[in-house]
Design a protein around this motif. Structure first.
Motif, PDB file in Angstrom:
ATOM      1  N   LEU A  45       1.125  -1.159  -0.221  1.00 37.63           N
ATOM      2  CA  LEU A  45      -0.232  -0.153  -0.111  1.00 37.63           C
ATOM      3  C   LEU A  45       1.113   0.883   0.198  1.00 37.63           C
ATOM      4  O   LEU A  45       0.123   2.278  -0.684  1.00 37.63           O
ATOM      5  CB  LEU A  45      -0.991   0.479   1.270  1.00 37.63           C
ATOM      6  N   ARG A  46       2.238   1.493   0.608  1.00 31.29           N
ATOM      7  CA  ARG A  46       3.093   2.330   1.045  1.00 31.29           C
ATOM      8  C   ARG A  46       3.630   2.613  -0.228  1.00 31.29           C
ATOM      9  O   ARG A  46       3.838   3.672  -0.893  1.00 31.29           O
ATOM     10  CB  ARG A  46       3.623   2.040   1.721  1.00 31.29           C
ATOM     11  N   ILE A  47       4.175   1.175  -1.370  1.00 28.77           N
ATOM     12  CA  ILE A  47       4.632   1.450  -2.768  1.00 28.77           C
ATOM     13  C   ILE A  47       3.810   2.273  -3.910  1.00 28.77           C
ATOM     14  O   ILE A  47       3.840   3.202  -3.937  1.00 28.77           O
ATOM     15  CB  ILE A  47       4.465   0.125  -3.601  1.00 28.77           C
ATOM     16  N   GLN A  51      -4.255   5.487   1.142  1.00 24.87           N
ATOM     17  CA  GLN A  51      -3.952   5.614   2.833  1.00 24.87           C
ATOM     18  C   GLN A  51      -4.998   4.594   2.876  1.00 24.87           C
ATOM     19  O   GLN A  51      -6.274   4.149   2.072  1.00 24.87           O
ATOM     20  CB  GLN A  51      -5.278   7.041   2.951  1.00 24.87           C
ATOM     21  N   TYR A  52      -4.866   4.130   3.763  1.00 23.74           N
ATOM     22  CA  TYR A  52      -5.951   2.958   4.844  1.00 23.74           C
ATOM     23  C   TYR A  52      -5.942   3.752   6.442  1.00 23.74           C
ATOM     24  O   TYR A  52      -5.551   3.768   6.951  1.00 23.74           O
ATOM     25  CB  TYR A  52      -5.511   1.902   4.500  1.00 23.74           C
ATOM     26  N   ASP A  53      -7.161   2.702   6.303  1.00 23.80           N
ATOM     27  CA  ASP A  53      -7.144   2.730   7.824  1.00 23.80           C
ATOM     28  C   ASP A  53      -6.646   1.430   8.605  1.00 23.80           C
ATOM     29  O   ASP A  53      -7.078   0.358   7.656  1.00 23.80           O
ATOM     30  CB  ASP A  53      -8.756   2.900   8.316  1.00 23.80           C
ATOM     31  N   TYR A  54      -6.169   1.510   9.897  1.00 22.78           N
ATOM     32  CA  TYR A  54      -5.774  -0.317   9.946  1.00 22.78           C
ATOM     33  C   TYR A  54      -6.541  -0.341  11.200  1.00 22.78           C
ATOM     34  O   TYR A  54      -7.084   0.789  12.775  1.00 22.78           O
ATOM     35  CB  TYR A  54      -4.016  -0.198  10.421  1.00 22.78           C
ATOM     36  N   ILE A  55      -6.549  -1.122  11.581  1.00 22.96           N
ATOM     37  CA  ILE A  55      -7.491  -2.003  12.253  1.00 22.96           C
ATOM     38  C   ILE A  55      -7.021  -3.563  12.627  1.00 22.96           C
ATOM     39  O   ILE A  55      -7.157  -4.143  12.467  1.00 22.96           O
ATOM     40  CB  ILE A  55      -9.112  -2.727  11.882  1.00 22.96           C
TER      41      ILE A  55
END
Lengths: 246, 213
Positions: A45-47, A51-55
């Motif tokens: 996802l960083r590559i 952006q994301y929400d982490y649970i």
């Protein structure tokens, strides 16, 4: 630096429907702090600059949401895209590359033959390389020695494939690097705990260099698990396995 | 190898694409020098050699075929999410269902009843991917049908050889119906190994495995 927030704050002026749509559009990742499979997805996802929400899940008390999103395996990672779940890290990595084809670098190569080779080495890592490494770490005596020899044999095959390249994918990291990447910090931890070196400079110089390249890459060095905590966890795992066989 | 379900997948994919190929049968007890040269890492079949370049692992070969002959019959869905689902279920079938089926073949009596139940649970989970569709691929045969398709020809045979009852109308109605639809497709039918020959081979194998257990 990628954010890993648990909440998003919406403007008070958004309508309920807009808020629901926006919420569904957010990419979410269900994970666990020590899971290498989760890290592979996060690096991907960083590559792509997503952006994301982490649970964070408590694997001993899994959330209803996780069980609903991944009823088949009940595991992390699970990626949620437009409200729909994708499970299994290998599958998620390919999905990320396809869903965000025009964002950031490609994770898989373009050419079908090169793609097949990348997938082959991912399978090799999972089916052929991981089992003896795990066995080596969770056994002792003769069983451990046999596993060690088997692991070295498979690592030598990998060494030949790497052949002095910076990454398996070439100058930049790709699918195989992400898939095997956790070994770059896990193997040193295993070596420290068992007191035995698995990746020796004389025998596996390319792999040793690759581990360094991987850990020091801008994508990875900004996002690694807490090593002290991980080492304690690995130690406990080894002890539990040895206890069970006695 | 004529009796290998993994090799069949590749043949189905090539045939659906209309690609001509040369079939080389291997004696797995005496592997050819060519096979060992083309797949030194795992030494297994199937191996596809395209223009001198070898590709191993049937699930990987099928995707390679789809990507290389991309203007032909589509094997994978176009949408990334649907593709992810196809790959997810292919992994599930390979990792869980295959492993659940083998024990049926080598057990008898109560032990067999137990593993049959476990296999059915696995297949019931896989069956959910068929709901409301003619094939796993939708209206037409696709990647997942090709990967799982060997069940349709081999499972009834394994049932016969080992005296078990796995895929029934009561337990797995969707799967059973899909077996019939899948085997009725011309391209699929054309590549199946001879049933009698396969039956004889597996009968002998089972006798050997059960007696040595």
């Amino acid at each position: 630096m990628m954010k890993r927030n648990l909440t998003t704050h919406h403007s008070a002026t958004l309508s309920a429907m807009e808020r629901q749509e926006e919420d569904e559009d957010r990419v979410k990742l269900f994970g666990f702090w020590s899971s290498p499979y989760v890290y592979k997805v996060e690096w991907a996802l960083r590559i792509k600059g997503i952006q994301y929400d982490y649970i964070e899940e408590n694997l001993e008390n899994k959330s209803d949401q996780l069980l609903e999103y991944n009823p088949v395996h009940k595991k992390v990672p699970v990626l949620i895209y437009q409200g729909k779940p994708i499970a299994e890290s290998e599958v998620i990595l390919e999905f990320i590359d396809e869903a965000w084809k025009h964002h950031g670098d490609r994770i898989l190569p373009e050419d079908p033959y090169d793609r097949a080779m990348a997938r082959f080495w991912v399978r090799f890592g999972k089916d052929t390389l991981s089992p003896p490494i795990w066995k080596w770490f969770t056994t002792q005596g003769q069983e451990q020695e046999a596993a060690y020899a088997a692991a070295v044999e498979q690592l030598q095959i990998l060494e030949k494939e790497l052949d002095g390249k910076r990454f398996f994918a070439g100058e930049k990291m790709g699918l195989v690097d992400l898939s095997l990447g956790p070994f770059s910090y896990i193997i040193p931890i295993y070596e420290e705990i068992t007191g035995v070196k698995l990746i020796k400079e004389e025998k596996l110089p390319s792999l040793l260099a690759w581990m360094d390249n991987f850990l020091n890459s801008s994508i990875v060095r900004e996002h690694l698990p807490p090593m002290d905590k991980l080492k304690l966890r690995c130690q406990a795992i080894r002890e539990a396995f040895l206890k069970n066989t006695n | 190898m004529w009796a290998s379900p993994m090799a069949i997948r590749v043949e189905w994919a090539l045939r659906l694409k209309g690609v001509e190929y040369e079939y080389v049968d291997e004696d797995l007890g005496n592997k050819s020098e060519a096979l060992l040269r083309y797949n030194p890492v795992t030494k297994k079949i199937p191996v596809l050699v395209d223009d001198g370049k070898p590709i191993a692992e049937s699930t990987i070969i099928v995707e390679y075929i789809d990507e290389t002959w991309k203007d032909g019959y589509p094997l994978m869905p176009a949408d990334p999410y649907e593709r992810a689902q196809a790959r997810f279920w292919a992994r599930f079938a390979e990792d869980k269902c295959n492993a659940a089926l083998y024990p049926i073949f080598v057990t008898t009596g109560e032990a067999q009843r137990k593993v049959v139940h476990e296999a059915q649970q696995c297949l019931k989970t896989l069956e959910t991917a068929l709901k409301g569709k003619k094939f796993f691929g939708g209206d037409n045969v696709g990647y997942l049908d090709i990967i799982v398709g060997w069940f349709a020809h081999w499972l009834p045979l394994i049932e016969e050889v080992s005296g078990a009852s796995v895929v029934t109308d009561e337990e797995l109605p969707l799967m059973k119906a899909w077996f019939d639809r899948f085997l009725a497709v011309d391209v699929i039918k054309a590549a199946l190994p001879d049933r009698d020959r396969l039956l004889a081979l597996n009968k002998a194998r089972r006798e050997q495995l059960v007696s040595s257990a």
